[in-house]
Design an enzyme around this catalytic site. Structure first.
Site, PDB file in Angstrom:
ATOM      1  N   GLU A   1       0.268  -1.752 -17.641  1.00  0.00           N
ATOM      2  CA  GLU A   1       0.894  -0.519 -17.173  1.00  0.00           C
ATOM      3  C   GLU A   1       1.173  -0.640 -15.680  1.00  0.00           C
ATOM      4  O   GLU A   1       1.061  -1.732 -15.110  1.00  0.00           O
ATOM      5  CB  GLU A   1       0.028   0.709 -17.501  1.00  0.00           C
ATOM      6  CG  GLU A   1      -1.475   0.507 -17.397  1.00  0.00           C
ATOM      7  CD  GLU A   1      -2.001   0.407 -15.980  1.00  0.00           C
ATOM      8  OE1 GLU A   1      -2.350   1.446 -15.393  1.00  0.00           O
ATOM      9  OE2 GLU A   1      -2.120  -0.730 -15.481  1.00  0.00           O
TER      10      GLU A   1
ATOM     11  N   GLU B   1      -0.879  -2.635 -13.292  1.00  0.00           N
ATOM     12  CA  GLU B   1      -0.869  -4.084 -13.520  1.00  0.00           C
ATOM     13  C   GLU B   1      -2.200  -4.648 -13.999  1.00  0.00           C
ATOM     14  O   GLU B   1      -2.505  -5.810 -13.771  1.00  0.00           O
ATOM     15  CB  GLU B   1      -0.446  -4.832 -12.248  1.00  0.00           C
ATOM     16  CG  GLU B   1       0.855  -4.335 -11.660  1.00  0.00           C
ATOM     17  CD  GLU B   1       1.400  -5.253 -10.586  1.00  0.00           C
ATOM     18  OE1 GLU B   1       2.353  -5.983 -10.866  1.00  0.00           O
ATOM     19  OE2 GLU B   1       0.862  -5.226  -9.472  1.00  0.00           O
TER      20      GLU B   1
END
Length: 847
Positions: free
Chosen positions: A502, A505
């Site tokens: 997401e 990271e």
């Protein structure tokens, strides 16, 4: 300007012969004047970078001069050339000594920074000795016509017998390893001879040359930590060593400046030239000096003034008369490369750079145009690579500021670096998915991937950028649909809403922020498809987006959480590797990166849910949004003396350690100013005043008007509360968020909101409730003849307590027929149901 004690020509009149002598057991080449040819101590100490707490960044406003610089602690820090992803020096500063009792670095002095002109990136630094022995004033620009960095320096000396030295610490081709240095009487050179082009043959090196318009009395090359000028002066406050060269290591160069050793005010100029040979680099530096600092500075300032004058004037939306706004616009423009136009890096900094060593890294360096990476490993690249998400934020802020051309260049650049059909497959557990249409997690300007993750929002946001430009009349939909939009949207449709990472990271799964971007991108792509006459694909994208909108609350909204009443959106669900289902009420653990620990998914909250409002999927008054907001503000908001700040998420570990030491792998996440902007956008969507959020962001900027990645969250520690930490400064995303907040305030609505998304998901909403008990481990789907319904494929209904299966339908504005299926195969008994649009349709069914 004073008269030097000797001429530059006289300083170059001697060509010494070479002899050798021994230092201990080491034989060293020497000149006939007794100057050793090669420095001792090869390869030197491990190379480390400078602080990321930049107070300024700059470059010429044109594309001709391909030099970028940064400023920290009163000195020039990393300088980049010929691309913005390739650093060439670590820092450049003056050293001062009286030859007998003290030695001090310029970066140890007391610092002030101002702008030579508020609408330019031309800086005036004042570095003052706390004991009032001297003051250094520096004006810093790049030559708009050449690849040269220029400093105009005025030294005010208050006591006799002071000597001033210039210390240059190279980091050629993104690393302080493997560098070569040569100190001549007139010029300090450094280079890296490893560059190879496509034929794999050695070509011209990357070379820097530092010259002055006053003579050098003495010069020397050395290995850092062993034989460099800093070590020399530390020893006895005098420059005793004069090494001609230092080869293949972490090198530094020093020159004693020929300044009078008596009180007075003395002005001189330093020029750092860049080229593919020593002669070219020196020639460019000499041309810059000969052109004169004042006319070059005026040309440099005029370039930035013209750029600022071309922008929308958002000054009245701010509380500092537009100072941070114009600086933000220039900083973002300065983060664009001039060879790969439209390519914009995340930051001209390396977070916690003084704790980042080249030998710790496994990163390839940047790639010179026309040459592949040649395989060696070197230093941490920090944030001077391209993230599609950050590029989207910058490009849309350029739209907000009225700079459509830069935004269009960014989009064009994205078309070049997007994965093509020949780029292989992603491997997601047992699935092998073609990369075509998606983007690397981040990449060098050339498009060469840097990190290897897949973040679905980074494929979604380029579609939204294109849609924004289309709606503004800046492009034709047919121009981008087939080659760019359709491959990206088809990838999203195939892979989503799951993402390997997401937006932070760190985790795979389904997250509110990624899902929001993916939904908005599919609706935008459907508009493109429809405009191109591809109605079948348009319907497919909309139906896919509808399914995800229906699923958001079932996947991500917990009702058994650990905060408040237990009702809120999680940061992410289905985070277990290869998880097949999402359940926000289960006990699944989430492993948090950076030493954050492990907690249940439902115990981790972040601000990603606000993207559901920002893109137009959810109303700001949605019950789920309001309940989450209550817990978000309680848990993640901190009031600092400078304003409201927000943590990324619960238990974040990306920041300084608990004791305040630099992050080197584990720590505690601090407050992110860009999240203050996101929170302000939500309040604007709700119709509320957002001045508090604008003021907070302005107060988070440092003395050079640079907005940081993170600000300090404690009343004690290495920084003041609300002050930037050792993370990246400036962070392009922070500046972009500030610009968009001002422009959204002016427009009285968030500019990132997609009207097609609002129309579909906040307009007429039709609900179908099927009351039936189908037993354990069975599903109910709905088929029909309007909107997102068709008779060939079912829309998933979701189970509610009481054995009600609910489906939310969008895009239906007239009566419609529908029917339920068990497991998408066994039809509901009886005739087709007749549904009413924009209402709740209840059916008691049997199979």
């Amino acid at each position: 300007m004073y008269q030097p004690t000797r001429s530059l020509l006289a300083a170059l009149a001697i060509t010494p012969s070479i002899i050798t002598y021994s230092i201990g057991s080491q034989a060293v080449a020497s000149t006939a004047l007794g100057i050793p040819k090669e420095a001792i101590g090869q390869p030197g100490s491990p190379h480390q970078w400078t602080s990321a707490r930049k107070v300024g960044v700059g470059t010429s406003a044109n594309d001709q001069s391909k030099v970028w610089f940064s400023l920290v602690d009163g000195i020039v820090s990393e300088v980049y050339w010929p691309q913005i992803d390739m650093a060439q020096i670590t820092d450049l500063q003056l050293l001062i000594s009286d030859g007998k009792s003290f030695f001090i670095e310029e970066k140890q002095l007391q610092h002030q920074i101002t702008y030579m002109n508020d609408k330019s990136l031309a800086y005036h630094l004042t570095n003052s000795d706390p004991n009032n022995r001297f003051t250094i004033n520096k004006k810093i620009i790049t030559d708009p016509n050449r690849d040269t960095l220029i400093q105009n320096i005025n030294v005010t000396v208050n006591q006799p017998n002071l000597k001033f030295y210039v210390l240059l610490n190279p980091a050629i081709s993104n690393t302080g390893l493997y560098d070569y240095a040569e100190a001549t009487q007139q010029t300090l050179y450094a280079w890296d001879a490893r560059a190879k082009h496509a034929d794999q043959q050695p070509h011209a090196s990357q070379v820097i040359a530092l010259i002055s318009d006053i003579p050098y009395r003495k010069t020397s090359s050395g290995f850092v930590g062993k034989s460099d000028g800093w070590q020399d002066l530390t020893d006895n406050f005098q420059m005793d060593w004069q090494y001609h060269t230092a080869s293949n290591g972490n090198v530094a160069l020093i020159a004693e400046l020929d300044l009078p050793e008596k009180p007075g005010s003395y002005e001189f100029n330093l020029a750092l030239g860049f080229g593919h040979s020593k002669s070219t680099a020196k020639h460019l530096a000499s041309q810059s000096l000969n052109s004169g600092f004042k006319p070059l500075a005026q040309q440099y300032i005029n370039g930035w003034n013209n750029y600022c004058d071309s922008l929308a004037d958002l000054s009245s939306m701010s509380f500092d008369n537009g100072k941070l706004y114009y600086t933000s616009a220039m900083v973002l423009k300065a983060h664009e490369d001039k060879t790969y136009q439209g390519g914009m890096i995340a930051s001209l900094s390396i977070p916690w750079g003084t704790s980042q060593y080249d030998h710790q890294s496994g990163d390839d360096r940047g790639v010179i145009p026309g040459s592949p990476a040649d395989g060696y490993k070197d230093g941490p690249v920090g944030y001077h690579v391209v993230w599609p998400r950050d590029l989207y934020q910058v490009a849309t802020s350029m739209i907000a500021a009225g700079d459509f051309e830069t935004a269009k260049r960014a989009l064009h650049y994205l078309t070049k670096v997007q994965f093509k059909e020949t780029d292989g497959n992603w491997q997601f557990c047992e699935n092998s998915i073609p990369k075509h249409g998606s983007f690397p997690q981040n990449f060098w300007l050339s498009g060469k991937p840097h990190w290897s993750g897949m973040q679905l929002d980074e494929t979604a946001m380029p579609i939204i950028l294109a849609w924004r430009l289309w709606q503004l009349g800046q492009l034709s939909p047919q121009q981008y649909y087939q080659s760019f939009i359709k491959p990206a949207a088809s990838f999203i449709s195939q892979v989503g809403p799951w993402t390997q990472q997401e937006r932070w990271e760190e985790n795979s799964g389904i997250s509110p922020s990624t899902t929001a971007a993916a939904i908005a991108a599919l609706i935008a792509a459907a508009d493109f498809a429809e405009a191109a006459g591809d109605n079948k694909t348009a319907n497919h994208y909309r139906q896919q987006a509808d399914q995800w909108v229906m699923g958001i609350d079932y996947w991500l909204f917990t009702r058994t959480g650990v905060y408040g009443n237990g009702h809120y959106y999680e940061r992410i669900d289905s985070s277990q590797q290869c998880a097949k289902t999402a359940n926000p009420n289960d006990h699944q653990l989430l492993y948090i990166a950076n030493g954050g620990g492990q907690y249940q998914e439902r115990a981790i909250l972040d601000g990603g849910f606000l993207e559901l409002v920002r893109f137009g999927i959810k109303s700001p008054n949605s019950q789920q949004i309001l309940e989450t907001l209550t817990e978000y503000d309680k848990l993640l908001q901190v009031r600092t003396p400078r304003g409201f700040g927000y943590y990324r998420y619960s238990h974040d570990g990306y920041g300084e350690t608990l004791s305040g030491k630099d992050y080197t792998g584990e720590g505690k996440g601090r407050l992110w100013p860009l999240l203050t902007g996101e929170r302000g956008h939500y309040e604007l969507a709700k119709g509320n005043n957002i001045d508090t959020y604008i003021k907070s962001m302005e107060n988070f900027a440092n003395a050079g008007r640079m907005l940081p990645e993170q600000v300090w969250d404690q009343r004690t520690g290495p920084y003041k509360m609300g002050e930037g930490t050792g993370g990246a400064t400036p962070l392009a995303w922070s500046h972009a968020e500030y610009i968009k907040l001002l422009a959204s305030k002016q427009a009285n609505q968030p500019l990132d909101t997609i009207s097609s998304v609002v129309d579909r998901y906040q307009g007429c909403i039709t609900t179908v409730n099927i009351n039936v008990d189908v037993g354990y481990n069975h599903q109910v789907t709905i088929r029909g003849n309007k909107g997102s319904l068709n008779w060939n494929k079912g829309v998933q209904a979701h189970w509610l307590p009481g054995n009600t299966w609910q489906a939310t339908l969008f895009g239906i504005n007239e009566p419609f027929e529908f029917k339920a299926l068990k497991d998408d195969s066994q039809w509901q008994s009886g005739k087709n149901n007749i549904g009413k649009p924009c209402e709740v349709n209840i059916v008691n069914a049997s199979f």
